[in-house]
Design a protein around this motif. Structure first.
Motif, PDB file in Angstrom:
ATOM      1  N   ARG A  79       4.385   1.200   7.058  1.00 58.37           N
ATOM      2  CA  ARG A  79       5.646   0.849   6.390  1.00 58.37           C
ATOM      3  C   ARG A  79       5.570  -0.556   5.793  1.00 58.37           C
ATOM      4  N   CYS A  80       4.858  -1.451   6.474  1.00 54.79           N
ATOM      5  CA  CYS A  80       4.707  -2.821   5.964  1.00 54.79           C
ATOM      6  C   CYS A  80       3.979  -2.838   4.617  1.00 54.79           C
ATOM      7  N   ASN A  81       3.101  -1.863   4.387  1.00 52.07           N
ATOM      8  CA  ASN A  81       2.418  -1.791   3.092  1.00 52.07           C
ATOM      9  C   ASN A  81       3.406  -1.571   1.953  1.00 52.07           C
ATOM     10  N   ILE A  82       4.494  -0.867   2.249  1.00 51.30           N
ATOM     11  CA  ILE A  82       5.497  -0.565   1.229  1.00 51.30           C
ATOM     12  C   ILE A  82       6.497  -1.711   1.101  1.00 51.30           C
ATOM     13  N   THR A  83       7.035  -2.175   2.237  1.00 49.44           N
ATOM     14  CA  THR A  83       8.101  -3.184   2.193  1.00 49.44           C
ATOM     15  C   THR A  83       7.574  -4.586   1.915  1.00 49.44           C
ATOM     16  N   ARG A  84       6.338  -4.881   2.308  1.00 48.78           N
ATOM     17  CA  ARG A  84       5.701  -6.192   2.092  1.00 48.78           C
ATOM     18  C   ARG A  84       6.493  -7.352   2.706  1.00 48.78           C
ATOM     19  N   ASP A  85       7.270  -7.066   3.764  1.00 47.54           N
ATOM     20  CA  ASP A  85       8.057  -8.134   4.373  1.00 47.54           C
ATOM     21  C   ASP A  85       7.800  -8.276   5.876  1.00 47.54           C
ATOM     22  N   CYS A  86       6.651  -7.843   6.328  1.00 45.47           N
ATOM     23  CA  CYS A  86       6.327  -7.914   7.755  1.00 45.47           C
ATOM     24  C   CYS A  86       5.572  -9.210   8.051  1.00 45.47           C
ATOM     25  N   ALA A  87       6.079  -9.963   8.998  1.00 50.36           N
ATOM     26  CA  ALA A  87       5.411 -11.207   9.385  1.00 50.36           C
ATOM     27  C   ALA A  87       4.104 -10.878  10.103  1.00 50.36           C
ATOM     28  N   GLY A  88       3.059 -11.573   9.772  1.00 50.02           N
ATOM     29  CA  GLY A  88       1.783 -11.381  10.424  1.00 50.02           C
ATOM     30  C   GLY A  88       0.990 -10.183   9.936  1.00 50.02           C
ATOM     31  N   THR A 116       2.963  16.781   1.020  1.00 47.99           N
ATOM     32  CA  THR A 116       3.703  15.808   0.229  1.00 47.99           C
ATOM     33  C   THR A 116       3.344  14.435   0.789  1.00 47.99           C
ATOM     34  N   PRO A 117       2.561  13.653   0.069  1.00 49.54           N
ATOM     35  CA  PRO A 117       2.081  12.382   0.624  1.00 49.54           C
ATOM     36  C   PRO A 117       3.216  11.460   1.069  1.00 49.54           C
ATOM     37  N   ASP A 118       3.062  10.941   2.269  1.00 51.07           N
ATOM     38  CA  ASP A 118       3.993   9.963   2.827  1.00 51.07           C
ATOM     39  C   ASP A 118       3.159   8.773   3.299  1.00 51.07           C
ATOM     40  N   PRO A 119       3.047   7.714   2.487  1.00 51.66           N
ATOM     41  CA  PRO A 119       2.172   6.595   2.845  1.00 51.66           C
ATOM     42  C   PRO A 119       2.693   5.748   4.005  1.00 51.66           C
ATOM     43  N   THR A 120       3.884   6.087   4.541  1.00 54.16           N
ATOM     44  CA  THR A 120       4.428   5.302   5.650  1.00 54.16           C
ATOM     45  C   THR A 120       4.271   5.992   6.996  1.00 54.16           C
ATOM     46  N   HIS A 121       3.625   7.153   7.025  1.00 49.37           N
ATOM     47  CA  HIS A 121       3.503   7.897   8.284  1.00 49.37           C
ATOM     48  C   HIS A 121       2.131   8.544   8.382  1.00 49.37           C
ATOM     49  N   ASP A 122       1.547   8.444   9.578  1.00 50.81           N
ATOM     50  CA  ASP A 122       0.252   9.062   9.834  1.00 50.81           C
ATOM     51  C   ASP A 122       0.464  10.325  10.656  1.00 50.81           C
ATOM     52  N   ASN A 123      -0.175  11.417  10.245  1.00 55.53           N
ATOM     53  CA  ASN A 123      -0.051  12.693  10.949  1.00 55.53           C
ATOM     54  C   ASN A 123      -1.307  13.093  11.704  1.00 55.53           C
ATOM     55  N   ASP A 124      -2.446  12.564  11.332  1.00 55.84           N
ATOM     56  CA  ASP A 124      -3.702  13.100  11.854  1.00 55.84           C
ATOM     57  C   ASP A 124      -4.586  12.080  12.568  1.00 55.84           C
TER      58      ASP A 124
END
Length: 171
Positions: A79-88, A116-124
């Protein structure tokens, strides 16, 4: 005895000859220095590229270990890859931690693991670890590697690598 005088048209020939030879030697020297400096510049670029590669490889090794141990937080990092607002995040480290030199960043990217690609969640339990050298004066040199925590399918490395599709020799 009277000194011999050269005719006026032959005076200064030696000066012209010496100036011509000096000009040719100066030109050859300038060309030689230019070639030498070009070689030094290429060597310096090659050394910087290799240092950046080693820096990124150190980050990739650290990233595999870090994200392998912290797989429960993969979705947070994704999720940090999308929002770009995660400290550290992305995580910063040094290939030479004692002298704090050769800084790199490491992060993870979701592989395409759902219809349906969801870049904020890992399934595998499989992600891509990316490392990038961020040391000033060195090229970024990004490296990526797939990291999977799935156990081998039936213990076969062919199945684990996805090679059990009939196109290779089956053990």
């Amino acid at each position: 005895m009277k000194p011999i005088r050269l005719p006026s048209r032959e005076r200064g020939v030696a000066l012209v000859l010496v100036l011509s030879v000096m000009s040719v030697l100066l030109l050859a020297g300038i060309i030689g220095v230019g070639v030498f400096m070009g070689g030094l510049r290429i060597t310096a670029q090659d050394v910087a590229a290799k240092r950046a590669l080693f820096c990124s490889e150190a980050g990739l090794a650290a990233g595999r270990a870090y994200f392998g141990l912290n797989y429960t937080t993969w979705d947070t990092y994704l999720r940090c890859n999308i929002t770009r607002d995660c400290a550290g995040y992305p995580i910063v480290g040094y290939a030479d931690p004692v002298n704090q030199r050769f800084q790199y960043t490491m992060d993870i990217i979701d592989n395409i693991d759902e219809p349906t690609p969801d870049p904020t969640h890992d399934n595998d339990l499989t992600v891509i670890v990316e490392s990038r050298c961020t040391e000033p004066g060195l090229p970024p040199q990004p490296l990526q590697q797939i990291v999977s925590l799935r156990p081998s399918a039936g213990g076969s490395p062919y199945k684990q690598a996805g090679g059990w599709n009939g196109t290779n020799n089956q053990p």
